[in-house]
Design a protein around this motif. Sequence first.
Motif, PDB file in Angstrom:
ATOM      1  N   ARG A  29       0.857  -1.182   0.000  1.00 26.95           N
ATOM      2  CA  ARG A  29       0.000   0.000   0.000  1.00 26.95           C
ATOM      3  C   ARG A  29       0.890   1.227   0.000  1.00 26.95           C
ATOM      4  O   ARG A  29       1.788   1.350   0.832  1.00 26.95           O
ATOM      5  N   CYS A  31       1.708   5.416   0.178  1.00 29.07           N
ATOM      6  CA  CYS A  31       1.301   6.559   0.993  1.00 29.07           C
ATOM      7  C   CYS A  31       0.185   7.327   0.278  1.00 29.07           C
ATOM      8  O   CYS A  31       0.249   7.548  -0.933  1.00 29.07           O
ATOM      9  N   ASP A  32      -0.842   7.718   1.042  1.00 27.48           N
ATOM     10  CA  ASP A  32      -1.974   8.442   0.469  1.00 27.48           C
ATOM     11  C   ASP A  32      -1.673   9.907   0.200  1.00 27.48           C
ATOM     12  O   ASP A  32      -2.505  10.604  -0.384  1.00 27.48           O
ATOM     13  N   GLY A  40       2.892   3.174   2.489  1.00 22.47           N
ATOM     14  CA  GLY A  40       2.029   3.776   3.507  1.00 22.47           C
ATOM     15  C   GLY A  40       1.624   2.741   4.531  1.00 22.47           C
ATOM     16  O   GLY A  40       0.616   2.068   4.368  1.00 22.47           O
ATOM     17  N   ASP A  41       2.407   2.605   5.594  1.00 17.66           N
ATOM     18  CA  ASP A  41       2.120   1.589   6.601  1.00 17.66           C
ATOM     19  C   ASP A  41       1.703   2.182   7.939  1.00 17.66           C
ATOM     20  O   ASP A  41       1.682   1.483   8.941  1.00 17.66           O
ATOM     21  N   CYS A  42       1.360   3.468   7.971  1.00 20.68           N
ATOM     22  CA  CYS A  42       0.915   4.112   9.203  1.00 20.68           C
ATOM     23  C   CYS A  42      -0.526   4.580   9.023  1.00 20.68           C
ATOM     24  O   CYS A  42      -0.773   5.593   8.370  1.00 20.68           O
ATOM     25  N   PRO A  43      -1.517   3.861   9.599  1.00 21.07           N
ATOM     26  CA  PRO A  43      -2.908   4.275   9.437  1.00 21.07           C
ATOM     27  C   PRO A  43      -3.224   5.495  10.284  1.00 21.07           C
ATOM     28  O   PRO A  43      -2.712   5.663  11.383  1.00 21.07           O
ATOM     29  N   ARG A  53      -9.661   5.106   6.971  1.00 19.61           N
ATOM     30  CA  ARG A  53      -8.296   5.469   7.344  1.00 19.61           C
ATOM     31  C   ARG A  53      -7.512   5.978   6.141  1.00 19.61           C
ATOM     32  O   ARG A  53      -7.705   5.522   5.019  1.00 19.61           O
ATOM     33  N   TRP A  54      -6.618   6.924   6.411  1.00 19.93           N
ATOM     34  CA  TRP A  54      -5.557   7.274   5.487  1.00 19.93           C
ATOM     35  C   TRP A  54      -4.393   6.349   5.806  1.00 19.93           C
ATOM     36  O   TRP A  54      -4.240   5.933   6.948  1.00 19.93           O
ATOM     37  N   TYR A  55      -3.555   6.084   4.856  1.00 18.88           N
ATOM     38  CA  TYR A  55      -2.344   5.306   5.105  1.00 18.88           C
ATOM     39  C   TYR A  55      -1.164   6.133   4.630  1.00 18.88           C
ATOM     40  O   TYR A  55      -1.022   6.393   3.433  1.00 18.88           O
ATOM     41  N   ALA A  61       2.965  10.705   8.224  1.00 18.24           N
ATOM     42  CA  ALA A  61       2.184  10.430   9.432  1.00 18.24           C
ATOM     43  C   ALA A  61       2.571  11.411  10.534  1.00 18.24           C
ATOM     44  O   ALA A  61       1.719  11.926  11.258  1.00 18.24           O
TER      45      ALA A  61
END
Length: 179
Positions: A29, A31-32, A40-43, A53-55, A61
């Motif tokens: 995934r 980053c948004d 993007g591994d931080c919700p 959620r954004w990732y 983040a």
Amino acid sequence: MRRPTTRNNDWGFPRWRGYGSGRETTQVRMCDRHGCDQPGDCPAPKSPNSPDRWYFCVTHAGEYNRGWNYFEGLSAEEAAEREAAGTREASGYTSANHYAWGGPGDGTRSRDELRALSILGLESDAAFDAVKAAWRKLAKENHPDVRPGDADAAVRFQAVQAAYEVLRAAEDARTPKTA
């Protein structure tokens, strides 16, 4: 009719690929944040009480969370009650706090603090009042105004100052802030 030959490296010994590693692609995934090409591994929540959620990547983040106020919209009493409830819920982790420490001694001081105490000539269990007294004494002895032209004294003075700064910052972090 001739069969097409396929070669497989998973036969015999040694095994050429790691166990459990497949040939399938893995989904990553991104980053948004527009224009970011990091994973993007931080919700992060899109809105309060929403499952959406954004990732973000770690950098974005941190940027997202920088202006976030957990106590926004609460009265002072409600904020104090929520803080106390959070502290109560997390109090069980303090009994395992010593596992996070990997340095020498009994776990109350970091390696930098122990090094600073040795520069000041103090034991590892010295109180902060003793730190202040030793710092003042050594700073007066080695101050460049007291010993002009002595390069060794200037180096010792800088080391004493740096040691005191490390210990003062640690003491400030240890003492609870009162309002």
